[in-house]
Motif scaffolding. Sequence first.
Motif, PDB file in Angstrom:
ATOM      1  N   ARG A 189     -17.727  -0.118  -5.626  1.00 28.62           N
ATOM      2  CA  ARG A 189     -16.317  -0.120  -6.007  1.00 28.62           C
ATOM      3  C   ARG A 189     -15.755  -1.531  -6.000  1.00 28.62           C
ATOM      4  O   ARG A 189     -15.042  -1.953  -6.917  1.00 28.62           O
ATOM      5  CB  ARG A 189     -15.506   0.762  -5.054  1.00 28.62           C
ATOM      6  CG  ARG A 189     -15.772   2.249  -5.169  1.00 28.62           C
ATOM      7  CD  ARG A 189     -14.688   3.036  -4.461  1.00 28.62           C
ATOM      8  NE  ARG A 189     -14.531   2.657  -3.071  1.00 28.62           N
ATOM      9  CZ  ARG A 189     -15.123   3.268  -2.062  1.00 28.62           C
ATOM     10  NH1 ARG A 189     -15.918   4.294  -2.295  1.00 28.62           N
ATOM     11  NH2 ARG A 189     -14.922   2.885  -0.810  1.00 28.62           N
ATOM     12  N   ASP A 193     -14.299  -3.606  -9.176  1.00 26.95           N
ATOM     13  CA  ASP A 193     -12.910  -4.083  -9.232  1.00 26.95           C
ATOM     14  C   ASP A 193     -12.850  -5.592  -9.419  1.00 26.95           C
ATOM     15  O   ASP A 193     -12.053  -6.113 -10.206  1.00 26.95           O
ATOM     16  CB  ASP A 193     -12.167  -3.680  -7.955  1.00 26.95           C
ATOM     17  CG  ASP A 193     -11.996  -2.171  -7.854  1.00 26.95           C
ATOM     18  OD1 ASP A 193     -12.113  -1.501  -8.896  1.00 26.95           O
ATOM     19  OD2 ASP A 193     -11.757  -1.674  -6.746  1.00 26.95           O
ATOM     20  N   LEU A 285      -5.137  -1.623  -0.404  1.00 28.32           N
ATOM     21  CA  LEU A 285      -5.083  -0.536  -1.384  1.00 28.32           C
ATOM     22  C   LEU A 285      -4.071  -0.843  -2.485  1.00 28.32           C
ATOM     23  O   LEU A 285      -4.356  -0.656  -3.675  1.00 28.32           O
ATOM     24  CB  LEU A 285      -4.730   0.773  -0.685  1.00 28.32           C
ATOM     25  CG  LEU A 285      -4.456   1.970  -1.596  1.00 28.32           C
ATOM     26  CD1 LEU A 285      -5.698   2.335  -2.408  1.00 28.32           C
ATOM     27  CD2 LEU A 285      -3.980   3.171  -0.772  1.00 28.32           C
ATOM     28  N   TRP A 288      -5.488  -3.559  -4.726  1.00 29.63           N
ATOM     29  CA  TRP A 288      -6.503  -3.041  -5.643  1.00 29.63           C
ATOM     30  C   TRP A 288      -5.852  -2.254  -6.780  1.00 29.63           C
ATOM     31  O   TRP A 288      -6.339  -2.272  -7.922  1.00 29.63           O
ATOM     32  CB  TRP A 288      -7.489  -2.142  -4.894  1.00 29.63           C
ATOM     33  CG  TRP A 288      -8.508  -2.860  -4.075  1.00 29.63           C
ATOM     34  CD1 TRP A 288      -8.725  -2.744  -2.740  1.00 29.63           C
ATOM     35  CD2 TRP A 288      -9.474  -3.812  -4.540  1.00 29.63           C
ATOM     36  NE1 TRP A 288      -9.753  -3.559  -2.343  1.00 29.63           N
ATOM     37  CE2 TRP A 288     -10.234  -4.226  -3.428  1.00 29.63           C
ATOM     38  CE3 TRP A 288      -9.753  -4.360  -5.794  1.00 29.63           C
ATOM     39  CZ2 TRP A 288     -11.257  -5.157  -3.523  1.00 29.63           C
ATOM     40  CZ3 TRP A 288     -10.788  -5.288  -5.882  1.00 29.63           C
ATOM     41  CH2 TRP A 288     -11.522  -5.671  -4.760  1.00 29.63           C
ATOM     42  N   THR A 289      -4.768  -1.542  -6.462  1.00 25.91           N
ATOM     43  CA  THR A 289      -4.073  -0.767  -7.494  1.00 25.91           C
ATOM     44  C   THR A 289      -3.508  -1.687  -8.568  1.00 25.91           C
ATOM     45  O   THR A 289      -3.637  -1.429  -9.777  1.00 25.91           O
ATOM     46  CB  THR A 289      -2.949   0.070  -6.869  1.00 25.91           C
ATOM     47  OG1 THR A 289      -3.492   0.916  -5.850  1.00 25.91           O
ATOM     48  CG2 THR A 289      -2.257   0.924  -7.923  1.00 25.91           C
ATOM     49  N   GLU A 292      -6.476  -3.051 -10.621  1.00 30.35           N
ATOM     50  CA  GLU A 292      -7.026  -2.058 -11.533  1.00 30.35           C
ATOM     51  C   GLU A 292      -6.044  -1.746 -12.657  1.00 30.35           C
ATOM     52  O   GLU A 292      -6.433  -1.614 -13.821  1.00 30.35           O
ATOM     53  CB  GLU A 292      -7.370  -0.776 -10.762  1.00 30.35           C
ATOM     54  CG  GLU A 292      -7.913   0.356 -11.630  1.00 30.35           C
ATOM     55  CD  GLU A 292      -9.227   0.012 -12.299  1.00 30.35           C
ATOM     56  OE1 GLU A 292      -9.540   0.626 -13.337  1.00 30.35           O
ATOM     57  OE2 GLU A 292      -9.948  -0.869 -11.774  1.00 30.35           O
ATOM     58  N   LEU A 346     -10.570   3.850  -6.998  1.00 32.85           N
ATOM     59  CA  LEU A 346      -9.236   3.695  -6.437  1.00 32.85           C
ATOM     60  C   LEU A 346      -8.759   4.995  -5.798  1.00 32.85           C
ATOM     61  O   LEU A 346      -8.110   4.985  -4.743  1.00 32.85           O
ATOM     62  CB  LEU A 346      -8.269   3.259  -7.538  1.00 32.85           C
ATOM     63  CG  LEU A 346      -6.913   2.710  -7.094  1.00 32.85           C
ATOM     64  CD1 LEU A 346      -7.090   1.479  -6.236  1.00 32.85           C
ATOM     65  CD2 LEU A 346      -6.076   2.378  -8.320  1.00 32.85           C
ATOM     66  N   SER A 347      -9.090   6.118  -6.411  1.00 35.92           N
ATOM     67  CA  SER A 347      -8.723   7.409  -5.842  1.00 35.92           C
ATOM     68  C   SER A 347      -9.411   7.638  -4.503  1.00 35.92           C
ATOM     69  O   SER A 347      -8.805   8.157  -3.553  1.00 35.92           O
ATOM     70  CB  SER A 347      -9.094   8.531  -6.818  1.00 35.92           C
ATOM     71  OG  SER A 347      -8.759   9.789  -6.291  1.00 35.92           O
ATOM     72  N   ARG A 349     -10.313   5.282  -2.397  1.00 33.93           N
ATOM     73  CA  ARG A 349      -9.634   4.411  -1.431  1.00 33.93           C
ATOM     74  C   ARG A 349      -8.334   5.051  -0.958  1.00 33.93           C
ATOM     75  O   ARG A 349      -8.003   5.011   0.230  1.00 33.93           O
ATOM     76  CB  ARG A 349      -9.333   3.056  -2.073  1.00 33.93           C
ATOM     77  CG  ARG A 349     -10.535   2.226  -2.451  1.00 33.93           C
ATOM     78  CD  ARG A 349     -10.051   0.949  -3.145  1.00 33.93           C
ATOM     79  NE  ARG A 349     -11.132   0.215  -3.748  1.00 33.93           N
ATOM     80  CZ  ARG A 349     -11.865  -0.688  -3.116  1.00 33.93           C
ATOM     81  NH1 ARG A 349     -11.600  -0.946  -1.852  1.00 33.93           N
ATOM     82  NH2 ARG A 349     -12.843  -1.333  -3.729  1.00 33.93           N
ATOM     83  N   LEU A 357      -3.315   9.403  -5.771  1.00 26.31           N
ATOM     84  CA  LEU A 357      -3.292   8.644  -7.018  1.00 26.31           C
ATOM     85  C   LEU A 357      -2.882   9.576  -8.145  1.00 26.31           C
ATOM     86  O   LEU A 357      -3.390  10.701  -8.245  1.00 26.31           O
ATOM     87  CB  LEU A 357      -4.656   8.032  -7.297  1.00 26.31           C
ATOM     88  CG  LEU A 357      -4.809   7.223  -8.594  1.00 26.31           C
ATOM     89  CD1 LEU A 357      -5.809   6.095  -8.372  1.00 26.31           C
ATOM     90  CD2 LEU A 357      -5.299   8.103  -9.763  1.00 26.31           C
ATOM     91  N   VAL A 371      -0.074   4.788  -7.079  1.00 23.75           N
ATOM     92  CA  VAL A 371      -0.758   5.105  -5.821  1.00 23.75           C
ATOM     93  C   VAL A 371       0.280   5.064  -4.711  1.00 23.75           C
ATOM     94  O   VAL A 371       1.037   4.104  -4.586  1.00 23.75           O
ATOM     95  CB  VAL A 371      -1.900   4.110  -5.523  1.00 23.75           C
ATOM     96  CG1 VAL A 371      -2.400   4.275  -4.098  1.00 23.75           C
ATOM     97  CG2 VAL A 371      -3.042   4.293  -6.503  1.00 23.75           C
TER      98      VAL A 371
END
Length: 375
Positions: A189, A193, A285, A288-289, A292, A346-347, A349, A357, A371
């Motif tokens: 992951r 990313d 998190l 990362w959102t 992404e 992402l989901s 995480r 998410l 998220v």
Amino acid sequence: MDGLPDAEDEGRITRLWSARDRSRLLLLVAVTVWASAAQVAAGTPAWPTAAAIALGVLLALLGLTVRSAAEPRAWWPRFAALAAIPLLLAFVAGPWWAATAAWASTAAGWGPPRRAQPYVVGLGLSAGLLAFAGGGDAGLALVLGGFVALAGFFAVQARHASELMTELRETKQELARLAVVEERNRIARDLHDLVGHSLSVVAVKTELARRLLPIDTGRADGELKDIDAIVRRALSEVRQAVTGYRQPTLAAELSSAVQAARAAGIRCEVTSPESWDLPVAVEGLLAWTVREGITNVLRHSGAANCWITVTGDPGDAAGIAVEVADDGAVRDRDDDGRPGNGLAGLSERARALGGSLTAGRRDGGGFRLRVEVTG
């Protein structure tokens, strides 16, 4: 692993139970020798005494090998002999032989029957009754019957302990395997990313630099320098991800998202608190959102505008959320029609932190990724 013994503790427990097992076997051998000595002391004729002692030796040999008979078809005949010989000797040769029925009760505790207790109790009662019928007084019959039953119950306890240790060992192996799988998934992951976002930005800036080169070499040179910086940063982050030390920050990702969108000719508007104090995992998190989301905007949307919004109490992780929206085409799947790996990672995480998410069509057109951390 928490709650499970380590290798040293497991080895110590195994050695302890092995020592107890050997002690029980030595005790059963000693009881057989005692019964043989009592037979000699009784002053019976030589041939009956020799026959009784020979049966006692056979009994001990069977008792020492019965646990190696893993197949029930091989175990049951030996167990029957272990039960019949001492009970016959107790009735015919002398009550002291009843004690050797402990070989049979021990075998029952270790044998194929899943419920060994009835066998153990039955052998104890039979040994006591036959010792009494063979000429022993009530006290001796009670002691011998109790000894036979206790030997069997100790064997049942040892069997349960052995099965428990085997189960714990298998559990540790399974947990170790799952930990390896989870770590591989985490690295996959992270690399997706990191590399996906960086390569998307590099692709956009490379295309921009190619177009600027004939008309504005100075600006094209600036874009190339940005590409060099992005590649170096991506290389550093990949190295950190492999060693498990990297955690992106929300502020850096918001700034990077604006710059990447501007380079692609997309107007990006950010709405967020001026500062925040969030746990590292939660901030990671959200970061990362953003990464992404802006990557998908750059790669898939063809949007003219995008909006990044951070909502919630900046000092409380519960209820904090980040949303990335655009006015481009709706696309949340890879070229082969499967859901994107980035959204799937992402989901995962988000669920790990008690969050959720949502991704899909935005009211008014475009795509929306949100998220939220609820716990």
